[in-house]
Design a protein around this motif. Sequence first.
Motif, PDB file in Angstrom:
ATOM      1  N   UNK A 147      35.016  47.171  29.246  1.00  6.31           N
ATOM      2  CA  UNK A 147      35.946  47.632  30.273  1.00  6.31           C
ATOM      3  C   UNK A 147      35.704  46.970  31.624  1.00  6.31           C
ATOM      4  N   UNK A 148      34.608  46.243  31.757  1.00 11.59           N
ATOM      5  CA  UNK A 148      34.272  45.653  33.052  1.00 11.59           C
ATOM      6  C   UNK A 148      35.304  44.648  33.544  1.00 11.59           C
ATOM      7  N   UNK A 149      36.060  44.063  32.641  1.00 10.59           N
ATOM      8  CA  UNK A 149      37.054  43.074  33.059  1.00 10.59           C
ATOM      9  C   UNK A 149      38.446  43.674  33.239  1.00 10.59           C
ATOM     10  N   UNK A 150      38.574  44.980  33.035  1.00 12.88           N
ATOM     11  CA  UNK A 150      39.872  45.649  33.166  1.00 12.88           C
ATOM     12  C   UNK A 150      40.040  46.250  34.564  1.00 12.88           C
ATOM     13  N   UNK A 151      41.287  46.467  34.940  1.00 14.92           N
ATOM     14  CA  UNK A 151      41.544  47.190  36.182  1.00 14.92           C
ATOM     15  C   UNK A 151      41.068  48.629  35.993  1.00 14.92           C
ATOM     16  N   UNK A 152      40.875  49.331  37.078  1.00 19.58           N
ATOM     17  CA  UNK A 152      40.401  50.715  36.984  1.00 19.58           C
ATOM     18  C   UNK A 152      41.370  51.567  36.160  1.00 19.58           C
ATOM     19  N   UNK A 153      42.669  51.384  36.403  1.00 21.25           N
ATOM     20  CA  UNK A 153      43.687  52.150  35.676  1.00 21.25           C
ATOM     21  C   UNK A 153      43.639  51.852  34.176  1.00 21.25           C
ATOM     22  N   UNK A 154      43.568  50.567  33.825  1.00 21.24           N
ATOM     23  CA  UNK A 154      43.512  50.194  32.409  1.00 21.24           C
ATOM     24  C   UNK A 154      42.218  50.678  31.758  1.00 21.24           C
ATOM     25  N   UNK A 155      41.116  50.620  32.500  1.00 16.75           N
ATOM     26  CA  UNK A 155      39.836  51.093  31.963  1.00 16.75           C
ATOM     27  C   UNK A 155      39.898  52.588  31.671  1.00 16.75           C
ATOM     28  N   UNK A 156      40.545  53.346  32.553  1.00 13.30           N
ATOM     29  CA  UNK A 156      40.684  54.792  32.333  1.00 13.30           C
ATOM     30  C   UNK A 156      41.545  55.074  31.105  1.00 13.30           C
TER      31      UNK A 156
END
Length: 87
Positions: free
Chosen positions: A45-54
């Motif tokens: 998830x480190x490469x995802x935006x905060x919204x996408x990671x959530x």
Amino acid sequence: MSKNRSAPISSGQADKLFSMTAGKLGSDSETLKREFQSGNYQRAMSSLSRSDAQKLQKALSDPELTAKVLSSPQARAIMEKLAKGGK
């Protein structure tokens, strides 16, 4: 009436996906696989935006939803593309 059911991904497909993802994240596939199996998705998830990671975290916390998403035609198309080297 159309059938919209897909078979779950195979172990071989999952291994390919872990291998390709690990390469992009600078890790090895076995480490990434162990992390996912233990519920640790931080590296992925480190490469995802905060919204996408959530969104991903929410989906992965629900095994039924995860299986449904991974069995979708869209996910299968992505996995097939990745397995062919992105061509």
